[in-house]
Write an enzyme that holds these catalytic residues in place. Structure first.
Site, PDB file in Angstrom:
ATOM      1  N   ASP A 294     -10.455 -19.941 -40.427  1.00 17.15           N
ATOM      2  CA  ASP A 294      -9.161 -19.589 -40.992  1.00 17.15           C
ATOM      3  C   ASP A 294      -9.366 -18.341 -41.856  1.00 17.15           C
ATOM      4  OD1 ASP A 294      -6.510 -19.526 -41.681  1.00 17.15           O
ATOM      5  OD2 ASP A 294      -6.353 -21.672 -42.055  1.00 17.15           O
TER       6      ASP A 294
HETATM    7  C1  BGC Z   1      -3.279 -20.053 -42.003  1.00 18.75           C
HETATM    8  C2  BGC Z   1      -3.569 -20.049 -40.519  1.00 18.75           C
HETATM    9  C3  BGC Z   1      -3.120 -18.737 -39.914  1.00 18.75           C
HETATM   10  C4  BGC Z   1      -3.787 -17.600 -40.652  1.00 18.75           C
HETATM   11  C5  BGC Z   1      -3.436 -16.240 -40.093  1.00 18.75           C
HETATM   12  C6  BGC Z   1      -3.798 -18.792 -42.692  1.00 18.75           C
HETATM   13  O1  BGC Z   1      -3.366 -18.719 -44.006  1.00 18.75           O
HETATM   14  O2  BGC Z   1      -3.858 -21.203 -42.594  1.00 18.75           O
HETATM   15  O3  BGC Z   1      -2.945 -21.149 -39.914  1.00 18.75           O
HETATM   16  O4  BGC Z   1      -3.416 -18.718 -38.549  1.00 18.75           O
HETATM   17  O5  BGC Z   1      -3.402 -17.642 -42.000  1.00 18.75           O
HETATM   18  O6  BGC Z   1      -2.116 -15.907 -40.302  1.00 18.75           O
END
Ligand code: BGC
Length: 754
Positions: A294
């Site tokens: 993530d």
């Molecule tokens: C989220 C993810 C997401 C990523 C990119 C993160 O803050 O937890 O689910 O894919 O951001 O946008």
């Protein structure tokens, strides 16, 4: 001599790389040959996913110093092989620039992968995933995912950071809106449907297919206290029984990537959970896609207190099994050195790169790197009439009617009924789409007011009054609302949560309608006019007072582009409501985490055998306000008792047919979601009081009676046993065919031993 050798080697590498670039989809051997020619820096580059930047006017500083712009710097990094993927950037023309830098100007000529978070649509916004789950219609979810992929791929995207398959049983957690709710079976079928839709059901190489990424692996939804990013204190059994099955379903449907999470699971951050990321995914499940981190979650290992510094964090995440690092650039920065020092084996680096290159190959990127970057297709396939029609259909099916006293709904659009539309959700472009819409245009969405006006034969009979803001009263608002209600025959009260009240980092301690709107509802109720509540929300809410007691309640979630049209379709009976709750609605916030598939305990509350000293709160019954699976249509459906057809003994390898007689007692057709629940009466570990194992949507004509049957086999009776293996045990089971998790009349059957 040395220089000559180096030059010769460079020529050879150049030749190999060119040959590869010319080849059609490289086979595994060609990919390995390419890996053999890559530097460790280039390999680390393939494992690096960064946020997109766009061309812009040079800043004063850039102009004064003649420095390259951010976009030029990003293109240069791609040319130098330091970036393998870019996220949340869009536009075919923009994407072509990146691809040109990768496949025409970089040494390795490896195509760049463009990813996005298209959580519920790309340009056309569909209902939030929780709302889509309320449709109990996986075929619809698949069509929505397909339409999303068609739009996104036309803009250059080959990789979607979705679906979110986290089970959410604590309504305080804001990210429940991104998933399919509290139930394992529903989450499994929705996960699989969304993956099939994004990946074009096995045709990943087509120019309108994109890679799916179930997330966040695993147990992110179990965050303690419903607080985002928090610790998940999960037993192994619950992890395997509840949180992992939707991931497995996504992989079985072909998902080619998975995302680790920000959270820890019982002391081990997801990002370094070797047992899950490698032991389970690779060794046990034999899955060979990409594990992506993530957002900078590798760097966050320092705050978790399990890594000394960024270098240590990169090493731990990579060795645990995270192949690609998002935004932190830690892999780009540290992997070459970690390999040089021997702390990371070259074989592990090559393994991760191999996965990325094979994925790019499977996406058809080596063959046709520009296929998803077609400006003409982008123009033709963005926000088309058919995706809008699908958005309307999806929104209609997502709405759940909780109650409809005295048949208040549907309203007649043609009569002289005067409607007072009241509340902060009545008009305007805000809060229609819901959280996680990176690429929307909010002005594209149809408000409730617009939808109602368009549907009414005499729109002058509609008055619109805001009455209150979402979280604070407005001066004179209540008085204006009461006056409007008094002038009307029926009040449509459009209230609920703003779109920023759910989603990432938007946990709430108190899952109620904000006080200002509750006060508005109470004042309107005092007029004595019939009230239809339209409840906009990204989670289950604990309803009270005038909202709970309204004559009719429609849960409208966040419905996206066609919000107003879909709501009008239902209010005026053009379409009957057919959604079902994918989450239980508790009576009070203090009951959460609250879910129907709970355990009985040794002291179940009444109607259990004991009256006192039972597992209940002193101030509430244990029953939900509205159970999981509940939802009404415009006609009542009666369910006969659940019947076993033939013998009530299920042979170990046999099949049993279970049925119930349904009767549409009304004068309108009904779209019924018939649900099959099971309970294992005596097992070696405790089992939930009920679990959904199957469902069917059936349409019943007015007055129609029909027998609906399900086939049951042993695989529906399995569970995670004492040794954490999936097993079935002979014995007695209760089975219900029911309209919700609390309805139906059960019967019993016996699973015989092998
Ligand atoms: C989220 C993810 C997401 C990523 C990119 C993160 O803050 O937890 O689910 O894919 O951001 O946008």
């Amino acid at each position: 001599m040395f220089t000559m050798l180096k030059r010769l080697a460079a020529l050879l590498i150049g030749a190999t790389v060119t040959a590869l670039a010319k080849a059609a989809a490289p086979d595994d051997a060609a990919i390995d040959a390419l890996i053999g020619q890559m530097t460790t820096a280039e390999k680390a580059g393939q494992l690096t996913l960064v946020a997109a930047v766009y061309e812009h006017e040079p800043s004063d500083r850039e102009r004064a110093r003649g420095e390259p712009t951010a976009m030029q710097r990003q293109l240069d990094e791609i040319r130098r092989g330091r970036i393998g993927a870019v996220f949340n950037g869009i536009g075919a023309a923009w994407a072509r620039q990146l691809q040109r830098a990768a496949v025409e100007q970089s040494r390795t000529k490896i195509p760049v992968l463009i990813s996005v978070d298209a959580i519920h649509g790309f340009r056309t916004i569909f209902p939030v995933p929780l709302a889509e789950a309320a449709s109990f219609d996986p075929a619809l979810a698949e069509r929505v995912a397909r339409a999303t992929a068609v739009e996104a791929t036309a803009a250059g995207v080959a990789w979607n950071l979705a679906p979110n398959v986290d089970i959410a049983r604590d309504a305080r957690w804001g990210r429940g809106v991104e998933g399919a709710g509290e139930d394992v079976h529903l989450a499994q079928v929705m996960a699989a449907a969304r993956v099939r839709g994004y990946q074009k059901n096995g045709h990943l190489g087509d120019a309108d297919a994109m890679l799916a990424t179930p997330k966040h692996f695993a147990g992110y939804g179990a965050a303690e206290g419903g607080l985002d990013y928090n610790v998940a204190e999960l037993s192994e059994r619950t992890l395997h029984q509840v949180y992992l099955p939707p991931f497995k379903a996504a992989f079985d449907a072909g998902a080619g990537a998975v995302m680790a999470g920000f959270h820890e699971i019982g002391g081990i951050p997801s990002m370094i959970h070797h047992r899950l990321l490698t032991g389970l995914l690779r060794d046990q499940w034999r899955w060979d896609g990409i594990v992506v981190s993530d957002y900078a979650a590798d760097h966050e290992l320092i705050e978790h207190g399990v890594a000394r510094d960024d270098r240590d964090a990169a090493r731990r995440a990579f060795m645990a099994g995270v192949d690609v690092s998002m935004t932190s650039r830690l892999y780009q920065q540290y992997l070459p050195d970690l390999v040089a020092s021997g702390e990371v084996p070259m074989a592990r680096l090559d393994q991760a790169v191999r996965r990325v290159l094979r994925t790019k190959r499977n996406l058809g990127l080596f063959d046709a790197p520009y296929a998803r970057m077609d400006v003409a297709r982008e123009r033709a396939q963005t926000r088309t009439a058919s995706t809008r029609a699908l958005a309307r259909e999806a929104a209609q099916r997502a709405i759940v009617m909780l109650r409809n006293q005295n048949g208040l709904l549907p309203l007649a659009p043609t009569t002289s009924t005067r409607i007072a539309l009241i509340g902060p959700m009545a008009g305007g472009p805000a809060d229609l789409n819901g959280p996680w819409t990176v690429f929307d245009d909010r002005h594209d969405a149809v408000s409730v007011e617009t939808g109602l006006r368009e549907a009414m034969t005499d729109p002058t009979r509609l008055s619109v009054t805001r009455g209150s803001d979402i979280e604070v009263p407005i001066a004179g608002g209540i008085e204006a609302a009461v006056a409007a209600a008094q002038q009307a025959d029926v009040v449509v009260l459009a209230i609920g949560e703003s779109e920023s009240m759910s989603g990432e980092a938007q946990s709430r301690t108190d899952i109620v309608v904000p006080a200002a709107q509750q006060a508005l509802a109470e004042a309107v109720k005092a007029t004595g006019k019939p009230i239809v509540v339209l409840l906009r929300t990204g989670r289950a809410l604990a309803l009270s007072g005038a909202v709970r007691d309204a004559d009719a309640i429609l849960v409208t979630w966040f419905l996206g582009a066609e919000t107003g049209h879909a709501i009008a379709d239902l209010l005026f009976g053009k379409v009957a409501p057919s959604g079902r709750l994918p989450v239980s609605f508790p009576q009070a916030a203090g009951q959460v985490p609250y879910y129907y598939a709970h355990k009985n305990t040794g002291r179940p509350p009444p109607p259990g055998p004991m009256r006192e000293y039972t597992a209940r709160y002193r101030d509430l019954t244990a029953a939900p306000l509205y159970p999981f699976g509940h939802g009404l249509g415009y006609a009542r459906v009666d369910y006969g008792a659940t019947q076993i057809d033939g013998s009530d003994q299920l042979a170990w390898d046999g099949e049993l047919s279970v049925s119930a007689r349904l009767h549409n007692t009304g004068t309108r057709p009904v779209d019924e979601v018939v649900q099959l629940y099971l309970h294992d009466r005596i097992a070696s570990v405790t089992r939930p009081v009920r679990e959904l194992r199957d469902f069917q949507r059936v349409t019943l004509a007015p007055g129609e009676q029909r027998t609906v049957s399900f086939r049951l086999r042993r695989d529906a009776l399995t569970f995670v046993g004492e040794a954490l293996r999936t097993i079935a045990e002979p014995g007695e089971f209760d089975v219900w065919i029911a309209p919700s998790a609390t309805g139906g009349t059960p019967t019993r059957f016996t699973l015989l031993g092998p």
